[in-house]
Design a protein around this motif. Structure first.
Motif, PDB file in Angstrom:
ATOM      1  N   ASP A 172      -0.845   6.330 -15.001  1.00  0.00           N
ATOM      2  CA  ASP A 172      -1.878   7.057 -14.260  1.00  0.00           C
ATOM      3  C   ASP A 172      -3.130   7.254 -15.100  1.00  0.00           C
ATOM      4  O   ASP A 172      -4.251   7.191 -14.596  1.00  0.00           O
ATOM      5  CB  ASP A 172      -1.329   8.406 -13.799  1.00  0.00           C
ATOM      6  N   GLN A 173      -2.954   7.522 -16.383  1.00  0.00           N
ATOM      7  CA  GLN A 173      -4.103   7.694 -17.266  1.00  0.00           C
ATOM      8  C   GLN A 173      -4.910   6.400 -17.360  1.00  0.00           C
ATOM      9  O   GLN A 173      -6.155   6.412 -17.300  1.00  0.00           O
ATOM     10  CB  GLN A 173      -3.632   8.124 -18.651  1.00  0.00           C
ATOM     11  N   LEU A 174      -4.219   5.270 -17.506  1.00  0.00           N
ATOM     12  CA  LEU A 174      -4.896   3.984 -17.563  1.00  0.00           C
ATOM     13  C   LEU A 174      -5.610   3.688 -16.250  1.00  0.00           C
ATOM     14  O   LEU A 174      -6.759   3.221 -16.243  1.00  0.00           O
ATOM     15  CB  LEU A 174      -3.882   2.881 -17.880  1.00  0.00           C
ATOM     16  N   ALA A 175      -4.955   3.972 -15.136  1.00  0.00           N
ATOM     17  CA  ALA A 175      -5.576   3.743 -13.833  1.00  0.00           C
ATOM     18  C   ALA A 175      -6.840   4.588 -13.670  1.00  0.00           C
ATOM     19  O   ALA A 175      -7.862   4.110 -13.148  1.00  0.00           O
ATOM     20  CB  ALA A 175      -4.574   4.063 -12.722  1.00  0.00           C
ATOM     21  N   GLY A 176      -6.797   5.844 -14.119  1.00  0.00           N
ATOM     22  CA  GLY A 176      -7.969   6.704 -14.025  1.00  0.00           C
ATOM     23  C   GLY A 176      -9.140   6.165 -14.825  1.00  0.00           C
ATOM     24  O   GLY A 176     -10.302   6.221 -14.375  1.00  0.00           O
ATOM     25  N   TRP A 177      -8.849   5.629 -16.005  1.00  0.00           N
ATOM     26  CA  TRP A 177      -9.916   5.052 -16.837  1.00  0.00           C
ATOM     27  C   TRP A 177     -10.539   3.830 -16.156  1.00  0.00           C
ATOM     28  O   TRP A 177     -11.774   3.684 -16.131  1.00  0.00           O
ATOM     29  CB  TRP A 177      -9.339   4.672 -18.199  1.00  0.00           C
ATOM     30  N   ILE A 178      -9.717   2.954 -15.589  1.00  0.00           N
ATOM     31  CA  ILE A 178     -10.244   1.757 -14.923  1.00  0.00           C
ATOM     32  C   ILE A 178     -11.091   2.158 -13.721  1.00  0.00           C
ATOM     33  O   ILE A 178     -12.164   1.567 -13.465  1.00  0.00           O
ATOM     34  CB  ILE A 178      -9.093   0.822 -14.506  1.00  0.00           C
ATOM     35  N   ARG A 179     -10.662   3.166 -12.971  1.00  0.00           N
ATOM     36  CA  ARG A 179     -11.448   3.616 -11.810  1.00  0.00           C
ATOM     37  C   ARG A 179     -12.823   4.135 -12.233  1.00  0.00           C
ATOM     38  O   ARG A 179     -13.788   4.007 -11.469  1.00  0.00           O
ATOM     39  CB  ARG A 179     -10.681   4.699 -11.054  1.00  0.00           C
ATOM     40  N   GLU A 180     -12.908   4.713 -13.423  1.00  0.00           N
ATOM     41  CA  GLU A 180     -14.189   5.245 -13.892  1.00  0.00           C
ATOM     42  C   GLU A 180     -15.177   4.145 -14.252  1.00  0.00           C
ATOM     43  O   GLU A 180     -16.392   4.321 -14.083  1.00  0.00           O
ATOM     44  CB  GLU A 180     -13.969   6.134 -15.125  1.00  0.00           C
ATOM     45  N   ILE A 181     -14.684   3.028 -14.759  1.00  0.00           N
ATOM     46  CA  ILE A 181     -15.594   2.017 -15.307  1.00  0.00           C
ATOM     47  C   ILE A 181     -15.757   0.782 -14.430  1.00  0.00           C
ATOM     48  O   ILE A 181     -16.678  -0.009 -14.666  1.00  0.00           O
ATOM     49  CB  ILE A 181     -15.127   1.576 -16.712  1.00  0.00           C
ATOM     50  N   ARG A 182     -14.881   0.601 -13.419  1.00  0.00           N
ATOM     51  CA  ARG A 182     -14.958  -0.595 -12.580  1.00  0.00           C
ATOM     52  C   ARG A 182     -15.218  -0.231 -11.126  1.00  0.00           C
ATOM     53  O   ARG A 182     -14.597   0.695 -10.598  1.00  0.00           O
ATOM     54  CB  ARG A 182     -13.639  -1.387 -12.633  1.00  0.00           C
ATOM     55  N   PRO A 183     -16.128  -0.942 -10.469  1.00  0.00           N
ATOM     56  CA  PRO A 183     -16.294  -0.734  -9.029  1.00  0.00           C
ATOM     57  C   PRO A 183     -15.111  -1.309  -8.258  1.00  0.00           C
ATOM     58  O   PRO A 183     -14.407  -2.193  -8.747  1.00  0.00           O
ATOM     59  CB  PRO A 183     -17.573  -1.512  -8.721  1.00  0.00           C
ATOM     60  N   GLY A 184     -14.877  -0.802  -7.061  1.00  0.00           N
ATOM     61  CA  GLY A 184     -13.788  -1.293  -6.222  1.00  0.00           C
ATOM     62  C   GLY A 184     -12.562  -0.408  -6.297  1.00  0.00           C
ATOM     63  O   GLY A 184     -12.412   0.410  -7.207  1.00  0.00           O
ATOM     64  N   ARG A 185     -11.698  -0.566  -5.316  1.00  0.00           N
ATOM     65  CA  ARG A 185     -10.466   0.227  -5.265  1.00  0.00           C
ATOM     66  C   ARG A 185      -9.423  -0.317  -6.231  1.00  0.00           C
ATOM     67  O   ARG A 185      -9.391  -1.507  -6.522  1.00  0.00           O
ATOM     68  CB  ARG A 185      -9.893   0.227  -3.851  1.00  0.00           C
ATOM     69  N   LEU A 186      -8.569   0.593  -6.682  1.00  0.00           N
ATOM     70  CA  LEU A 186      -7.461   0.215  -7.563  1.00  0.00           C
ATOM     71  C   LEU A 186      -6.153   0.688  -6.964  1.00  0.00           C
ATOM     72  O   LEU A 186      -6.021   1.862  -6.591  1.00  0.00           O
ATOM     73  CB  LEU A 186      -7.641   0.842  -8.955  1.00  0.00           C
ATOM     74  N   ARG A 187      -5.192  -0.224  -6.846  1.00  0.00           N
ATOM     75  CA  ARG A 187      -3.863   0.111  -6.346  1.00  0.00           C
ATOM     76  C   ARG A 187      -2.891   0.162  -7.526  1.00  0.00           C
ATOM     77  O   ARG A 187      -2.791  -0.815  -8.297  1.00  0.00           O
ATOM     78  CB  ARG A 187      -3.391  -0.937  -5.341  1.00  0.00           C
ATOM     79  N   VAL A 188      -2.188   1.270  -7.681  1.00  0.00           N
ATOM     80  CA  VAL A 188      -1.163   1.408  -8.722  1.00  0.00           C
ATOM     81  C   VAL A 188       0.203   1.140  -8.093  1.00  0.00           C
ATOM     82  O   VAL A 188       0.556   1.750  -7.074  1.00  0.00           O
ATOM     83  CB  VAL A 188      -1.192   2.814  -9.353  1.00  0.00           C
ATOM     84  N   VAL A 189       0.967   0.246  -8.701  1.00  0.00           N
ATOM     85  CA  VAL A 189       2.271  -0.145  -8.171  1.00  0.00           C
ATOM     86  C   VAL A 189       3.320   0.073  -9.260  1.00  0.00           C
ATOM     87  O   VAL A 189       3.190  -0.456 -10.366  1.00  0.00           O
ATOM     88  CB  VAL A 189       2.273  -1.620  -7.717  1.00  0.00           C
ATOM     89  N   ARG A 190       4.359   0.828  -8.921  1.00  0.00           N
ATOM     90  CA  ARG A 190       5.431   1.127  -9.881  1.00  0.00           C
ATOM     91  C   ARG A 190       6.772   0.599  -9.373  1.00  0.00           C
ATOM     92  O   ARG A 190       7.036   0.622  -8.189  1.00  0.00           O
ATOM     93  CB  ARG A 190       5.586   2.642 -10.084  1.00  0.00           C
ATOM     94  N   GLU A 191       7.591   0.164 -10.308  1.00  0.00           N
ATOM     95  CA  GLU A 191       8.983  -0.162 -10.027  1.00  0.00           C
ATOM     96  C   GLU A 191       9.801   0.254 -11.241  1.00  0.00           C
ATOM     97  O   GLU A 191       9.517  -0.166 -12.367  1.00  0.00           O
ATOM     98  CB  GLU A 191       9.158  -1.654  -9.765  1.00  0.00           C
ATOM     99  N   ASN A 192      10.816   1.083 -11.031  1.00  0.00           N
ATOM    100  CA  ASN A 192      11.619   1.595 -12.146  1.00  0.00           C
ATOM    101  C   ASN A 192      12.995   0.948 -12.249  1.00  0.00           C
ATOM    102  O   ASN A 192      13.659   1.080 -13.281  1.00  0.00           O
ATOM    103  CB  ASN A 192      11.787   3.118 -12.018  1.00  0.00           C
ATOM    104  N   ARG A 193      13.433   0.286 -11.190  1.00  0.00           N
ATOM    105  CA  ARG A 193      14.775  -0.295 -11.197  1.00  0.00           C
ATOM    106  C   ARG A 193      14.803  -1.543 -12.077  1.00  0.00           C
ATOM    107  O   ARG A 193      13.987  -2.442 -11.933  1.00  0.00           O
ATOM    108  CB  ARG A 193      15.188  -0.668  -9.775  1.00  0.00           C
ATOM    109  N   ARG A 194      15.749  -1.598 -12.996  1.00  0.00           N
ATOM    110  CA  ARG A 194      15.894  -2.758 -13.872  1.00  0.00           C
ATOM    111  C   ARG A 194      16.982  -3.685 -13.321  1.00  0.00           C
ATOM    112  O   ARG A 194      18.159  -3.308 -13.273  1.00  0.00           O
ATOM    113  CB  ARG A 194      16.262  -2.323 -15.292  1.00  0.00           C
ATOM    114  N   PRO A 195      16.639  -4.905 -12.900  1.00  0.00           N
ATOM    115  CA  PRO A 195      17.647  -5.808 -12.321  1.00  0.00           C
ATOM    116  C   PRO A 195      18.581  -6.418 -13.354  1.00  0.00           C
ATOM    117  O   PRO A 195      19.677  -6.848 -13.022  1.00  0.00           O
ATOM    118  CB  PRO A 195      16.788  -6.889 -11.643  1.00  0.00           C
TER     119      PRO A 195
END
Length: 391
Positions: free
Chosen positions: A158-181
């Motif tokens: 989330d911290q990294l996503a917030g930084w990218i939103r501050e410096i780059r135009p356009g929307r940012l989608r954050v996608v998480r997956e925690n399950r290890r196959p």
């Protein structure tokens, strides 16, 4: 569905974001299928007549992606690394992140028609030596470029996503997956046997029998302790005179353990180029191939030797060939690029059963291994030797 694959939830979310032209930041464990997202983005760019760049932190990963994507899309794929440049004007271009950053500053007009840049292993942003390259790539890229960041080890997503939103135009989608196959079974080797980490008591690894000699119930006081100290001091002096045979002996016993339990193919990470080759040579007594596999590796070797014009009379090339014919190899940054490429291709084919490598082989490279071992859990970070840490 995509390419006959039933998509997981996180893949569907990421592909929707790519279709919408958004930035995408994906955090998912190793083996989940993050590469499928990159394949989809490349396919979409090629269909639309746009250009796309795929960056990777190490040459081994760049080379593998060039082979993989080149097999899918042919002459539409090119590569630029410090070792090789092929088809630099291609619609889909694979390159190291440093070369992408340099392009931004040296000749930004070459990026005019680039729609997406894929940063594989984007967690390299926090690397103390090279992290600024990723920062500058994201900060100074032309505003119309969108980014796809892929990683298995982003802890502060989330911290990294917030930084990218501050410096780059356009929307940012954050996608998480925690399950290890692919489950991980963690063990510690004490020089004689392996212990499951979950079964260890008090975070202590039992000493091997050879180190317990002379230790009685009064081992921490009195003459028994003095005798044990003298024995250990004598042992250390003998090891120094023999050129650290204890280290090599422990590695050989570990390899025997892996081979006996049929945990091959295996990668052993060693943070020293000299010891990478030394350990491989010490294992030449092993023969890990059957005759059919040996015939296949001879055929591959002849083909690759012709392709790369290898001089088979050169001592290092001949020594590597002899090891390969026993299913053993090594890989480090000091090797000739052509020999590294040979090792990477043969390991991908499953014909190399035991590979000793430095960390140049570690990041994101999709190689078939059943076991991975580390010679040590300490590594020189440019200033001091420090413990490796999980993210």
């Amino acid at each position: 569905m995509y390419k006959d694959y039933k998509l997981d939830r996180f893949q569907r979310e990421a592909l929707q974001a790519v279709r919408a032209g958004d930035h995408v930041l994906v955090s998912a464990p190793t083996g989940c299928g993050k590469t499928l997202i990159a394949e989809y983005a490349i396919e979409q760019a090629l269909e639309r007549g746009e250009r796309i760049i795929y960056t990777a932190p190490i040459k081994a990963l760049s080379n593998q992606k060039f082979r993989d994507f080149g097999a899918m899309y042919g002459a539409k794929v090119g590569i630029m690394t410090g070792d090789v440049t092929i088809n630099p004007g291609a619609q889909a271009l694979i390159m190291t992140t440093e070369i992408f950053r340099n392009t931004i500053f040296d000749d930004p007009s070459r990026l005019a028609d680039v729609r997406y840049v894929i940063h594989d292993e984007v967690h390299y942003l926090d690397d103390p030596d090279r992290g600024t390259v990723w920062e500058e790539s994201i900060i100074f890229s032309p505003p119309e470029i969108r980014f796809i960041g892929l990683s298995a080890t982003i802890s502060n997503l989330d911290q990294l996503a917030g930084w990218i939103r501050e410096i780059r135009p356009g929307r940012l989608r954050v996608v998480r997956e925690n399950r290890r196959p692919v489950p991980l079974h963690l063990q510690i080797w004490n020089g004689e046997r392996a212990y499951d980490i979950a079964q260890l008591k008090g975070n202590h690894v039992p000493l091997p029998r050879s180190e317990r000699k002379g230790r009685g119930r009064r081992g921490r006081r009195g003459t028994e302790s003095d005798g044990a100290d003298e024995t250990r001091a004598l042992r250390r002096r003998r090891r120094r005179r023999r050129g650290e045979p204890a280290v090599v002996a422990q590695m050989r016993s570990l390899i025997d353990h892996i081979v006996e339990r049929k945990h091959l193919p295996a990668i052993v990470f060693v943070f020293s180029r000299a010891y990478v080759e030394k350990y491989a040579r010490r294992c030449r007594r092993l023969d890990l191939l059957d005759e059919q596999e040996r015939a296949r590796i001879r055929e591959h070797w002849r083909s690759l030797a012709l392709e790369f014009e290898l001089d088979e009379t050169e001592p290092r090339t001949a020594a590597l060939r002899d090891l390969l014919l026993r299913g053993i190899a090594y890989h480090h940054a000091g090797m000739l690029p052509t020999l590294k490429e040979v090792v990477e291709r043969l390991f991908t084919s499953g014909l190399i059963k035991l590979l000793f490598a430095t960390e140049t082989f570690a990041l994101g490279v999709n190689m078939p291994a059943r076991a991975v071992a580390f010679e040590t859990l300490k590594k020189f970070d440019g200033i001091k030797r420090d413990w490796m840490r999980s993210r």
